[in-house]
Design a protein around this motif. Structure first.
Motif, PDB file in Angstrom:
ATOM      1  N   LYS A  65       0.783  -1.051  -0.038  1.00  0.00           N
ATOM      2  CA  LYS A  65       0.007   0.012  -0.035  1.00  0.00           C
ATOM      3  C   LYS A  65       0.891   1.165   0.127  1.00  0.00           C
ATOM      4  O   LYS A  65       2.073   1.158   0.320  1.00  0.00           O
ATOM      5  CB  LYS A  65      -0.931  -0.003   1.109  1.00  0.00           C
ATOM      6  CG  LYS A  65      -1.830  -1.060   1.100  1.00  0.00           C
ATOM      7  CD  LYS A  65      -3.005  -1.088   2.295  1.00  0.00           C
ATOM      8  CE  LYS A  65      -4.126  -2.028   2.447  1.00  0.00           C
ATOM      9  NZ  LYS A  65      -4.901  -2.043   3.489  1.00  0.00           N
ATOM     10  N   TYR A 125       1.165   5.793   0.316  1.00  0.00           N
ATOM     11  CA  TYR A 125       0.644   7.098   0.972  1.00  0.00           C
ATOM     12  C   TYR A 125       0.799   8.079  -0.280  1.00  0.00           C
ATOM     13  O   TYR A 125       1.816   8.638  -0.895  1.00  0.00           O
ATOM     14  CB  TYR A 125       1.744   7.482   2.105  1.00  0.00           C
ATOM     15  CG  TYR A 125       1.762   6.503   3.250  1.00  0.00           C
ATOM     16  CD1 TYR A 125       1.129   6.726   4.325  1.00  0.00           C
ATOM     17  CD2 TYR A 125       2.257   5.209   3.163  1.00  0.00           C
ATOM     18  CE1 TYR A 125       1.276   5.946   5.612  1.00  0.00           C
ATOM     19  CE2 TYR A 125       2.374   4.585   4.175  1.00  0.00           C
ATOM     20  CZ  TYR A 125       1.701   4.721   5.466  1.00  0.00           C
ATOM     21  OH  TYR A 125       1.767   3.834   6.680  1.00  0.00           O
ATOM     22  N   THR A 175      -3.089   8.437   5.312  1.00  0.00           N
ATOM     23  CA  THR A 175      -3.114   6.966   5.594  1.00  0.00           C
ATOM     24  C   THR A 175      -2.844   6.143   4.298  1.00  0.00           C
ATOM     25  O   THR A 175      -3.033   6.797   3.114  1.00  0.00           O
ATOM     26  CB  THR A 175      -4.237   6.472   6.211  1.00  0.00           C
ATOM     27  OG1 THR A 175      -5.255   6.982   5.297  1.00  0.00           O
ATOM     28  CG2 THR A 175      -4.569   7.103   7.438  1.00  0.00           C
ATOM     29  N   SER A 176      -2.406   5.332   4.301  1.00  0.00           N
ATOM     30  CA  SER A 176      -1.990   4.402   3.117  1.00  0.00           C
ATOM     31  C   SER A 176      -3.109   3.956   2.341  1.00  0.00           C
ATOM     32  O   SER A 176      -4.131   3.360   3.055  1.00  0.00           O
ATOM     33  CB  SER A 176      -1.120   3.264   3.279  1.00  0.00           C
ATOM     34  OG  SER A 176      -1.468   2.056   4.330  1.00  0.00           O
ATOM     35  N   THR A 177      -3.009   3.863   1.012  1.00  0.00           N
ATOM     36  CA  THR A 177      -4.230   3.116   0.164  1.00  0.00           C
ATOM     37  C   THR A 177      -3.632   2.243  -0.802  1.00  0.00           C
ATOM     38  O   THR A 177      -2.337   2.009  -0.557  1.00  0.00           O
ATOM     39  CB  THR A 177      -5.107   4.204  -0.483  1.00  0.00           C
ATOM     40  OG1 THR A 177      -4.006   4.840  -1.453  1.00  0.00           O
ATOM     41  CG2 THR A 177      -5.623   5.338   0.502  1.00  0.00           C
ATOM     42  N   THR A 178      -4.439   1.624  -1.731  1.00  0.00           N
ATOM     43  CA  THR A 178      -3.753   0.753  -2.644  1.00  0.00           C
ATOM     44  C   THR A 178      -3.298   1.375  -3.937  1.00  0.00           C
ATOM     45  O   THR A 178      -2.938   0.784  -4.867  1.00  0.00           O
ATOM     46  CB  THR A 178      -4.888  -0.157  -3.132  1.00  0.00           C
ATOM     47  OG1 THR A 178      -6.059   0.438  -3.704  1.00  0.00           O
ATOM     48  CG2 THR A 178      -5.335  -1.278  -2.023  1.00  0.00           C
ATOM     49  N   THR A 179      -3.578   2.764  -3.874  1.00  0.00           N
ATOM     50  CA  THR A 179      -2.957   3.525  -5.400  1.00  0.00           C
ATOM     51  C   THR A 179      -1.637   3.865  -5.157  1.00  0.00           C
ATOM     52  O   THR A 179      -1.253   4.818  -4.300  1.00  0.00           O
ATOM     53  CB  THR A 179      -4.188   4.659  -5.668  1.00  0.00           C
ATOM     54  OG1 THR A 179      -5.380   4.168  -5.452  1.00  0.00           O
ATOM     55  CG2 THR A 179      -3.748   5.601  -6.619  1.00  0.00           C
ATOM     56  N   THR A 209      -4.233  -0.894  -8.861  1.00  0.00           N
ATOM     57  CA  THR A 209      -3.620  -1.737  -7.904  1.00  0.00           C
ATOM     58  C   THR A 209      -2.744  -2.835  -8.526  1.00  0.00           C
ATOM     59  O   THR A 209      -2.756  -3.126  -9.597  1.00  0.00           O
ATOM     60  CB  THR A 209      -4.746  -2.603  -7.216  1.00  0.00           C
ATOM     61  OG1 THR A 209      -5.358  -3.472  -7.915  1.00  0.00           O
ATOM     62  CG2 THR A 209      -5.703  -1.665  -6.397  1.00  0.00           C
TER      63      THR A 209
END
Length: 585
Positions: free
Chosen positions: A245, A247, A253-257, A305
């Motif tokens: 993941k 930032y 906060t972290s994401t899958t992008t 992703t």
């Protein structure tokens, strides 16, 4: 027989290295007082590279139109010949006039792009293409032009606004285009947002000697945009990496992008670019700082992703669980995105990521790692039109990610690789650590599945702007390991050898594992590590020196080389980069 001068549009849309072929045909004009040559645009030569489009394919990319400026030199004085002429592609019209050999025509148009109007019914002279350079109050009707064989040379260059920004509403309005200033002998501007500039094409100068030229003038267009891609792979012994993941900034906060971000909004997203030409006629672009002020953003997203790009080779077994690639030539990659050029960039790009380690020994043990960071130095993020920049991030056992509140494993190393460039290529390898360590060698000395070849000048930069002093905060070692050893040569094993190995007075450190196999680290006397303030022009992908605060060395033999950086504020803090070198061909 009359000699014609034609214009051909060749659109370079694939990002691969092109030859320096001048696209000169075999037909030579007769130089006599009785012969008159009509200037026209066409394609008399088949010498088009595999990366190019021509004919109807090129016309589609150019939206059937380009704007050309041409001037001739007679007795050292220049005279304008094509004053911002519109050249339009009309199918099935080839050879119907002297000025049209392959469907490109310029005669009888009125300085307006073919088939384009604004929502108010006005012309693109209001919202896009400028009027002729002499600012006539009326549109000049374009006339046929002939070769002047008294001229020593002709210079031609052009641009196309392409298809413009797509209509995204329900009102049926026309596309919106970038705006272009009038072309002159040396410069012009293109202005718009990212979507509008994204459909533009620009050409280099085409220099034609009328005594030796073909009857046609071939203009080679290149995309105005830059392409960027990310890739990730891991080399942690005994573990796989999954659930990566990212930032969007240092604090969110972290994401899958996947994202690259900057501390402030410094990535261009619109504005005015000045186009000029260097001594060889190559187009150069620069982003204006005012009139208008450019729009800028602080991050770029890759809108996908990573699991979409992972194949079966990366799976630990026959289950559906997906893991990250394990070699640089098998990196797990994002999609390619388009960005605006930023050739004068002075800002580093940042990556921050979380990931999970999974033991390969069958236990299924996992370790959640958070907050790993990497820095791409500004010198390696100076984006140029029609280049593709692929930044590869390598996760090693020396990662700066955290497990709980403890920084563990030690740095992900970042490979910043710039490949598949239209006009050159550049590969850098950056450790993802704090500080990050970047290495670079000329593209011709770089392998696709390893790091560097012997004989290459290898440059080292620590973060962005950290000065290196050899013997104080910068040292070079070599490392060897016996076959069958329990551990290989990595940043962490070298660090352990230098800290805990048996040391000799001559600068050798040795650790022996339980199998009796030795890992040896030796202070490098050959090659010599030296400080440097630039990447030399001969090593630069653009042929222009790049200013850095760094060091360099030139390995003459294959093997493992280790760069050591010491924090000048705390000599106990040392950071390492393992550099693999194979025998040069």
């Amino acid at each position: 027989m009359k000699k014609k001068l034609f214009f051909a549009a060749i659109a370079i849309t694939a990002l691969a290295s092109c030859s320096s072929n001048d696209f000169v045909g075999d037909e030579s004009p007769q130089v006599t007082s009785e012969i008159v040559g009509a200037i026209s645009f066409g394609s008399s030569t088949p010498a088009i590279t595999r990366a190019a489009k021509s004919g109807a394919d090129a016309a589609t990319d150019l939206n059937n139109n380009f704007v050309v400026f041409g001037y001739k030199t007679v007795s050292a004085a220049t005279q304008t010949v094509f004053d911002n002429y519109q050249v339009n592609y009309v199918t099935n019209t080839a050879n119907t006039t002297e000025s049209n050999s392959v469907n490109w025509e310029y005669v009888s148009y009125k300085n307006l792009p073919f088939g384009t109007t604004t929502t108010s019914g006005g012309t693109l002279n209001t919202d896009g293409v400028a009027k002729n350079a002499n600012a006539s109050s009326t549109n000049i009707e374009q006339s046929i032009k002939y070769w002047d064989f008294n001229a020593s040379q002709y210079d031609f260059f052009a641009y196309s606004l392409g298809a413009g920004e797509a209509d995204n509403d329900d009102e049926g309005t026309d596309p919106q285009y970038a705006k272009a200033s009038a072309l002159s002998n040396s410069t012009y501007t293109l202005e718009g947002n990212a979507a509008q500039l994204g459909t533009c094409y620009i050409s280099n100068k085409k220099i034609v000697a009328p005594a030796t030229s073909a009857t046609e003038v071939d203009l080679e267009f290149r995309s105005f945009l830059t392409k960027v891609q990310l890739g990730f792979y891991e080399t942690i012994p005994g573990y796989s990496v999954k659930e990566v993941k990212f930032y969007p900034s240092s604090s969110e906060t972290s994401t899958t992008t996947p994202s690259l971000y900057t501390a402030t909004a410094v990535i261009p997203n619109g504005g005015k670019y000045t186009v000029t030409f260097d001594a060889s006629g190559k187009a150069q672009v620069a982003l204006a700082t005012s009139d208008p002020a450019p729009t800028k953003i602080s991050k770029i997203d890759f809108n996908t992703t990573l699991t979409d790009y992972v194949g079966a080779d990366y799976k630990e077994d026959n289950t559906s669980t997906v893991y990250l690639g394990r070699a640089s030539n098998a990196a797990t990659k994002t999609n390619v995105i388009n960005v605006l050029p930023n050739p004068a960039n002075t800002n580093a790009l940042n990556l921050k990521m979380d990931f999970t380690l999974v033991s390969r020994d069958g236990t299924g043990e996992t370790i959640n790692m958070t907050g790993a960071t990497a820095v791409i130095p500004a010198a390696y993020a100076q984006w140029k039109p029609n280049y593709k920049y692929t930044y590869l991030f390598k996760i090693s056992d020396n990662t700066n990610a955290q497990s709980g509140t403890i920084t563990g494993l030690y740095p992900i190393t970042l490979d910043a690789v710039i490949t598949d460039a239209q006009d050159g290529s550049q590969e850098t390898i950056t450790t993802v650590s704090n500080p990050s360590i970047t290495t670079y060698a000329n593209a011709s000395a770089v392998l696709t599945d390893e790091e560097y070849k012997s004989g290459a000048n290898i440059y080292v930069v620590v973060n962005d702007g950290v000065a290196l002093t050899v013997g104080t905060n910068a040292k070079l070692y070599t490392a060897t390991v016996e076959a069958g050893a329990a551990q290989g040569i990595t940043e962490e094993t070298v660090k352990n050898a230098l800290a805990n190995g048996t040391q000799t007075p001559t600068g050798t450190w040795t650790v022996t594992d339980a199998l009796g196999k030795k890992l040896v680290v030796t202070t490098a006397s050959v090659p010599t590590l030296t400080a440097t303030t630039e990447i030399a022009a001969d090593d630069s992908p653009t042929g222009v020196a790049i200013t850095v605060n760094g060091a360099k060395f030139t390995p003459t033999a294959a093997g493992y080389y280790v760069f050591e950086f010491t924090d000048t504020s705390d000599s106990n803090k040392k950071y390492y980069k393992v550099i693999k070198v194979v025998a040069g061909s």
